[in-house]
Design a protein around this motif. Structure first.
Motif, PDB file in Angstrom:
ATOM      1  N   GLY A 233      38.632  33.666 -29.170  1.00 29.26           N
ATOM      2  CA  GLY A 233      37.686  33.982 -28.097  1.00 29.26           C
ATOM      3  C   GLY A 233      37.838  35.399 -27.572  1.00 29.26           C
ATOM      4  N   PHE A 234      39.045  35.784 -27.223  1.00 30.31           N
ATOM      5  CA  PHE A 234      39.275  37.139 -26.709  1.00 30.31           C
ATOM      6  C   PHE A 234      38.982  38.197 -27.768  1.00 30.31           C
ATOM      7  N   GLN A 235      39.227  37.863 -29.028  1.00 33.16           N
ATOM      8  CA  GLN A 235      38.970  38.823 -30.095  1.00 33.16           C
ATOM      9  C   GLN A 235      37.474  39.090 -30.235  1.00 33.16           C
ATOM     10  N   ILE A 236      36.681  38.032 -30.195  1.00 29.41           N
ATOM     11  CA  ILE A 236      35.228  38.189 -30.325  1.00 29.41           C
ATOM     12  C   ILE A 236      34.657  38.936 -29.122  1.00 29.41           C
ATOM     13  N   VAL A 237      35.076  38.544 -27.919  1.00 32.72           N
ATOM     14  CA  VAL A 237      34.568  39.205 -26.717  1.00 32.72           C
ATOM     15  C   VAL A 237      34.980  40.671 -26.685  1.00 32.72           C
ATOM     16  N   SER A 238      36.187  40.956 -27.158  1.00 26.98           N
ATOM     17  CA  SER A 238      36.652  42.340 -27.190  1.00 26.98           C
ATOM     18  C   SER A 238      35.796  43.192 -28.115  1.00 26.98           C
ATOM     19  N   LEU A 239      35.401  42.636 -29.262  1.00 26.97           N
ATOM     20  CA  LEU A 239      34.552  43.373 -30.187  1.00 26.97           C
ATOM     21  C   LEU A 239      33.157  43.593 -29.612  1.00 26.97           C
ATOM     22  N   VAL A 240      32.642  42.586 -28.924  1.00 23.05           N
ATOM     23  CA  VAL A 240      31.293  42.701 -28.359  1.00 23.05           C
ATOM     24  C   VAL A 240      31.261  43.697 -27.208  1.00 23.05           C
ATOM     25  N   LEU A 241      32.250  43.631 -26.321  1.00 22.07           N
ATOM     26  CA  LEU A 241      32.278  44.482 -25.136  1.00 22.07           C
ATOM     27  C   LEU A 241      33.044  45.778 -25.334  1.00 22.07           C
ATOM     28  N   ALA A 242      33.715  45.920 -26.480  1.00 22.60           N
ATOM     29  CA  ALA A 242      34.543  47.105 -26.758  1.00 22.60           C
ATOM     30  C   ALA A 242      35.568  47.321 -25.646  1.00 22.60           C
ATOM     31  N   GLU A 243      36.254  46.250 -25.286  1.00 22.30           N
ATOM     32  CA  GLU A 243      37.240  46.288 -24.214  1.00 22.30           C
ATOM     33  C   GLU A 243      38.640  46.082 -24.796  1.00 22.30           C
TER      34      GLU A 243
END
Length: 210
Positions: free
Chosen positions: A79-89
């Motif tokens: 989950g955090f990996q996908i969100v990080s890629l989407v938000l570039a965070e």
């Protein structure tokens, strides 16, 4: 060696669970240098990582306790990996790697306990031992990434600080330390990174099943 009969084949498919985990880990290491340079390639690497998480869940399904511990870290890792890629965070990617390290630690712990049991040596145990070795290298790769997030420049390449390392660079460094073949062209600079290298070498010695 005689071929398996149709009746024996399904049993082998379900009993050799560590084979799938070993294959997924090997696939990740082979494909990293070819996929890490592009956005689509990184998405493909995330897909391979998900395959590893699924294969690891299958491998530890024999245990009555570890599946619950690994399941708790598996979902946040993805989950955090996908969100990080989407938000570039980047901070979310650090959380993904932290949960990933916890998942790998739980899986390696089970694999080593499984391999070291006083039972007849089986083909699945051999693959489990190989998978545990590969997971140790990737586990420490997660830890090196976390250290670099909090201590930029903790690793150096030819006397220059590594600020934004590639996955292949960290994997190369981790397995170089794990196999005690030297540091090569990447060296630990910060004391935390150096002690992490020491712990990886100690873990490699203590986890050797044979």
């Amino acid at each position: 060696m005689p071929l398996e009969t149709p009746q024996e084949l399904p049993e082998s498919v379900f009993t050799l669970r560590c084979v799938y985990l070993f294959a997924a880990l090997l696939l990740l290491l082979i494909m990293v240098p070819f996929l890490e340079g592009t956005p689509r390639g990184r998405i493909a690497l995330n897909f391979i990582n998900i395959l590893i998480l699924i294969a690891a869940a299958v491998a530890v399904s024999r245990s009555a306790h570890l599946p619950h511990a690994s399941r708790g870290a598996r979902a946040p890792t993805v989950g955090f990996q996908i969100v990080s890629l989407v938000l570039a965070e980047p901070s979310l990617l650090v959380l993904s790697r932290a949960f990933g390290a916890a998942f790998y630690f739980a899986t390696v712990s089970y694999l080593l306990s499984y391999v070291l049991r006083r039972e007849v040596l089986t083909q699945d145990k051999l693959y489990g031992s190989a998978a545990a070795f590969l997971m140790l290298g990737i586990l420490w790769g997660y830890l090196y990434f976390i250290v670099l997030h909090f201590y930029p420049g903790a690793l150096g390449r030819k006397r220059k600080a590594i600020v934004d390392p590639l996955i292949s660079e960290i994997a190369y460094f981790s397995f170089t330390v794990l196999t005690s073949t030297g540091f090569g062209d990447i060296t630990p600079v910060h004391p935390v990174a150096r002690m992490l290298c020491v712990l990886e070498q100690v873990a490699a010695c203590c986890s050797s099943p044979y």
